[in-house]
Write an enzyme that holds these catalytic residues in place. Structure first.
Site, PDB file in Angstrom:
ATOM      1  N   HIS A 226       0.668  -1.327  -0.013  1.00 55.00           N
ATOM      2  CA  HIS A 226       0.155  -0.102  -0.078  1.00 55.00           C
ATOM      3  C   HIS A 226       0.823   1.240   0.012  1.00 55.00           C
ATOM      4  CE1 HIS A 226       0.747  -0.805   4.221  1.00 55.00           C
ATOM      5  NE2 HIS A 226      -0.065  -1.591   4.356  1.00 55.00           N
ATOM      6  N   ASN A 272      -5.145   2.577   7.335  1.00 57.06           N
ATOM      7  CA  ASN A 272      -3.379   2.662   7.406  1.00 57.06           C
ATOM      8  C   ASN A 272      -2.618   1.969   6.421  1.00 57.06           C
ATOM      9  OD1 ASN A 272      -1.169   3.555   8.805  1.00 57.06           O
ATOM     10  ND2 ASN A 272      -1.266   1.668  10.270  1.00 57.06           N
ATOM     11  N   ASP A 299      -6.170  -4.450   0.160  1.00 58.82           N
ATOM     12  CA  ASP A 299      -5.980  -4.258   1.571  1.00 58.82           C
ATOM     13  C   ASP A 299      -7.206  -4.235   2.135  1.00 58.82           C
ATOM     14  OD1 ASP A 299      -4.991  -3.794   4.282  1.00 58.82           O
ATOM     15  OD2 ASP A 299      -4.331  -1.967   3.849  1.00 58.82           O
TER      16      ASP A 299
HETATM   17 ZN   LIG Z   1      -0.729  -2.484   6.078  1.00 65.21          ZN
END
Ligand SMILES: [Zn+2]
Lengths: 421, 307, 198
Positions: A226, A272, A299
């Site tokens: 990410h 996050n 994610d």
């Molecule tokens: Zn992560």
């Protein structure tokens, strides 16, 4: 085994053609099939592969299970997902990764490829038994402490070196923990206005810079989870130019949403790494097209209602992603099907070492196929999602593209937009 | 019509001025013998305090009671709140009780915003985390106007831990709306670089208190918590006081008419010298009295009409 | 912020239909009426001794000032004038958006032991006057209280009557009396009756 003839679909966006799925593989068109699907206006893609999925089982089955997450994945057009290790217990032993792998097989909706933890209990102190996980039935190749950064540079160096023995890769959640203590959102104008502790871009960029240098030094493979900032893109561009063996992913939400959304204080936007600025979003889009960022990974992070219906600071970070990823990428990239197939199927399959996924729908390939209707538009309704959780930031948005059907090795997991089982 | 007071940014110049004017009338009434007005009879105001702040709670309680509202204190200690009941469940309870207004103090930034999406009544932010404290800004603006006669064009220096200060945020927003020139002063570690962009483009930043004082009409000293030292925001209390504390020699640099403010509670000897806090320039005691008037004005504004 | 300055109770907003308008008092009429009330006050209060005029905002305040000016013109007597805002004492606050509160200004020397004459533009339900009596009670203890109004339009809901009335105007409930005074509304003085055309 049911055979399917898809008539007149545009394979990877090319000219309309017939696609025959028989005995689990793509077959030479011609001859009869048990089922015929009108593919007019549809696009056939290799089944999507997600390198970054949180399935929450074992431990938080109230938020997601391997089965519900697999169903969400299939409905999103995926045929394989890599399950992150931050479960409870942590997937840091052969036993746990095999359990997840087995649950995935039993669900039979997508290939569930477990990711193993880098360190015992994600504590960042000593290496987990990476070799045992690699040689287990789950044949783990990706190792990650995702959720936590492997912050200790010596430990990171050892991990990168150690997995070379079985062609493993370390997937790093790049976040310098000392720079993000108490962090709640992207550090910038909005965090200053909202009085929320900032998560500075440099906390990500510093770790990526360190890790590409480490990977170069020991000649290992590094994967960056990410990527969320324009600065990270520059670091990666530089590393790739130097020939470092680094790959990187970007999430759909970092390609679409910005930190301004935090102004509602609704933790559905808490994630996050955090949502960043519009300039970061633009840089990430360009990097994805250019190939500096290799893939899109979701994610997918389901959370129970009580972990989101609360004060921002007390909420857990994370968003659902599997069922909306392709529509978002489609809205961001447009109908660039070759590019989409590469970033969402071919390259992630290659990074994860998932043979049989990420093919080009050539005759003889395993029939992992996704059929998309690009003309359809759909309003996201959180209540309709197959995930056990509801924390989608896209509720109410109208997105292009509908997954019409998904085939896993010739077996339909989704037909007519609905899960088969 | 605003329904909630969550941020000083909710107030345009007209509304803010109206609140200050109303507060002035309320103050005049408070000066008379009869201190209770029938205005909010039958209305229920809940004080929902997740942080100990006796001064703010008492101020709101006095304001509500002077307007004859029924006041329910719901403090975090010794209630279901401390037993881990979620804010949402608490909100539903308050909703069932028919609260017309909820005054909330909470350690998490944005908690009042969340609460406002779960209750029908008005929500008043009485301080949320490091975000805002809009009624403090109103009482500060009221105090400045009462002492100096105006706000437009006033030079206000806000000194100290701006990064963690909800008082500073609300004051920058409100004072800028009302035409004052705000300069934020403190060590660079405690002043976010993008504060002007985030709050008000006219805000200035200075790291040098001495250079700001000669032009200041108002100096507002913020409380600096000594814990910040452990986080390396500054090296020591001594160095902080030397660079950013308001002592007597510094006070002498101020123009004759300038006033010294502090939202309390003070660290005497840290950000403010005792002689300064007790000097005639200091408005610290008035600020407390003005707090009740300002909060009466806010409660009247929110509850004095059709729901 | 929608702040209503409307001074009167159950004022059902007129629907958006063509309305009839009738001038009831012209500027000259208003002047005559004020003169007459000033004379009546002098008569009834034995030369306005120990008397204070308290206007109820908005339009009661300039009316009180005019009365004081006329009394001065007729007899050379200075009657103290003040303002008594009643907003915080209203019993109908919940019926409309929050009202801005007006200024309360008591004349020097206060009102204790004095005769207070409350001054307002229109007497209608009587609720404003009731609120004024409550407000008065909180600011002092007058020896007696009287009421002067420019217009009495009837429809009382409380046992209240005026001691000095400029003009009695029979009205229908749906009608509205609109008073304009140069001091607060600009232009020329005028009292109009607004109603719906049949
Ligand atoms: Zn992560």
């Amino acid at each position: 085994m049911t055979s399917y003839l898809i008539r007149g679909a545009r394979i990877l966006g090319g000219e309309p053609a017939d696609l025959l799925i028989r005995d689990g593989r793509i077959a030479e068109p011609g001859g009869a099939a048990d089922e015929t699907i009108d593919g007019t206006g549809l696009v056939a893609l290799p089944g999507l592969v997600d390198l970054h999925t949180h399935l929450r089982e074992p431990g938080r089955e109230d938020a997601e299970t391997v089965e519900t997450g697999s169903r969400a994945a299939a409905l999103g057009g995926y045929t394989a997902v890599c399950a992150m290790a931050n479960t409870s217990p942590v997937a840091d032993t052969a036993g746990v990764v095999e359990q997840v792998w087995r649950l995935g097989r039993e669900a039979g909706l997508v290939d569930v490829q477990p990711i193993g933890a880098v360190t015992v209990g994600l504590a960042g102190e000593r290496l987990a038994e990476l070799g045992a996980m690699a040689t287990s039935a789950a044949t783990v190749r990706i190792f990650s402490d995702d959720g936590q950064c492997v912050a200790d540079p010596r430990l990171m160096r050892r991990a990168l070196e150690y997995v070379k023995a079985f062609d493993g890769v370390i997937a790093q959640h790049a976040e310098e923990p000392r720079l993000t203590e108490g962090a709640q959102m992207h550090e910038g104008e909005v965090s200053t206005r909202l009085g929320l502790t900032g998560w500075p871009a440099v906390a990500e960029e510093a770790i990526i810079a360190r890790d590409v240098l480490l990977a170069e030094h020991v000649g290992s493979r590094l994967h960056v989870c990410h990527v969320s900032t324009a600065g990270s893109v520059e670091v990666l561009r530089h590393a790739k130019a130097r020939g470092v063996r680094v790959t990187a992913e970007v999430t759909p939400h970092h390609l679409l949403l910005t930190d301004e959304l935090a102004a509602s204080y609704d933790p559905v936007y808490k994630v996050n790494p955090p949502l960043r600025t519009a300039a970061d979003v633009q840089a990430l889009r360009e990097a994805l097209v250019e190939g500096v960022i290799d893939i899109v990974a979701t994610d997918h992070a389901p959370h129970a209602v009580e972990d989101k219906e609360c004060e921002w600071a007390y909420a857990r970070p994370g968003m659902l992603g599997l069922e909306t990823a392709l529509p978002i990428v489609l809205s961001v990239l447009g109908e660039r099907w070759e590019l989409i197939a590469d970033r969402m199927s071919r390259t992630p399959a290659r990074i994860a070492g998932l043979d049989g996924h990420g093919g080009s729908l050539a005759v003889g390939d395993p029939a992992n196929v996704t059929l998309v209707d690009p003309a359809a538009r759909r309003q996201v309704d959180a209540a309709e999602l197959a995930s056990r959780s509801r924390n989608t930031p896209y509720a109410g948005m109208t997105l292009p593209g509908r997954i019409v059907a998904t085939f896993l090795r010739g077996e339909a997991t989704v037909l007519d937009g609905k899960a088969v089982k | 019509m605003i329904r909630h007071l969550l941020s000083a940014a909710d107030l345009d110049a007209e509304t803010a001025t109206l609140i200050l004017d109303t507060a002035a009338e309320m103050a005049a009434l408070a000066g008379r013998e009869v201190k209770k007005l029938p205005t909010l009879r039958g209305r229920t105001v809940v004080n929902l305090f997740y942080e100990d702040s006796t001064r703010t709670r008492i101020s709101f309680e006095a304001a509500a009671k002077r307007l004859s509202a029924d006041v329910i204190n719901f403090s975090a200690k010794g209630s279901s709140v401390s037993k881990g009941e979620s804010l949402k469940d608490t909100a539903l309870t308050l909703q069932a009780m028919g609260a017309d207004a909820v005054v909330i103090r909470h350690p998490a930034s944005g908690a009042p915003h969340r609460l406002s999406s779960w209750v029908d009544g008005s929500v008043v932010n009485a301080g949320d985390g490091t975000h805002e404290h809009p009624t403090q800004a109103l009482l500060d603006a009221y105090t400045m106007r009462a002492r100096l006669g105006r706000l437009d064009g006033l030079n206000v220096a806000i000194v100290g831990d701006v990064l963690h200060s909800r008082v500073a945020r609300s004051n920058v927003l409100l004072l800028s709306t009302l035409g004052a020139n705000v300069t934020l002063v403190g060590p660079p570690t405690l002043i976010p670089v993008d504060i002007a962009a985030a709050l008000s483009k006219t805000t200035r930043v200075s790291y040098d208190l001495d250079s700001v004082l000669p032009d200041a009409d108002v100096v507002m000293m913020l409380r600096v918590q000594t814990e910040r030292m452990q986080d390396s925001y500054f090296p020591s209390a001594r160095e902080y006081a030397r660079r950013y504390g308001l002592d007597v020699p510094r006070m002498r640099k101020l123009p004759e008419h300038a006033i010294v403010m502090h939202p309390g509670p003070m660290n005497r000897g840290m950000e403010i010298a005792p002689e300064v806090a007790d000097s005639p320039r200091s408005t610290i005691v008035e600020q407390v009295a003005n707090g009740v008037s300002a909060r009466m004005a806010v409660l009247y504004l929110l509850l004095g009409g059709k729901a | 912020m929608a702040y209503s300055q409307a001074a009167h109770p159950p004022s059902t907003a007129l629907p958006d239909v063509p309305a009839s308008e009738k001038v009831i008092l012209s500027a000259a009429d208003i002047q005559r009426v004020v003169d007459r009330i000033a004379h009546q006050i002098l008569e009834k209060t034995s030369g306005a001794t120990g008397t204070v005029l308290l206007g109820i905002p908005t339009r009661g305040v300039p009316l009180a000032r005019r009365l004081a000016a006329r009394i001065h013109a007729f007899e050379g007597i200075d009657v103290p004038v003040g303002a008594l805002d009643i907003t915080l004492y209203r019993d109908d606050l919940r019926l409309q958006a929050t009202r801005a509160i007006g200024k309360t200004e008591l004349p020097g020397g206060g009102i204790d032991g004095r005769r207070v004459i409350l001054v307002d533009d229109v007497l209608y339900s009587g609720r404003t006057v009731r609120a004024a009596l409550d407000a008065l009670n909180d600011v002092g203890r007058p020896s007696s209280v009287q009421l002067a109004v420019l217009v009495d339009r009837g429809h009382r809901q409380l046992p209240i009557r005026a001691d000095y009335v400029g003009k009695n105007i029979p009205t229908a409930l749906a009608e509205k009396v609109r008073v304009r005074l140069a001091e607060c509304d600009g232009g020329t003085d005028e009292v109009k009756l607004l109603g719906r055309t049949a």
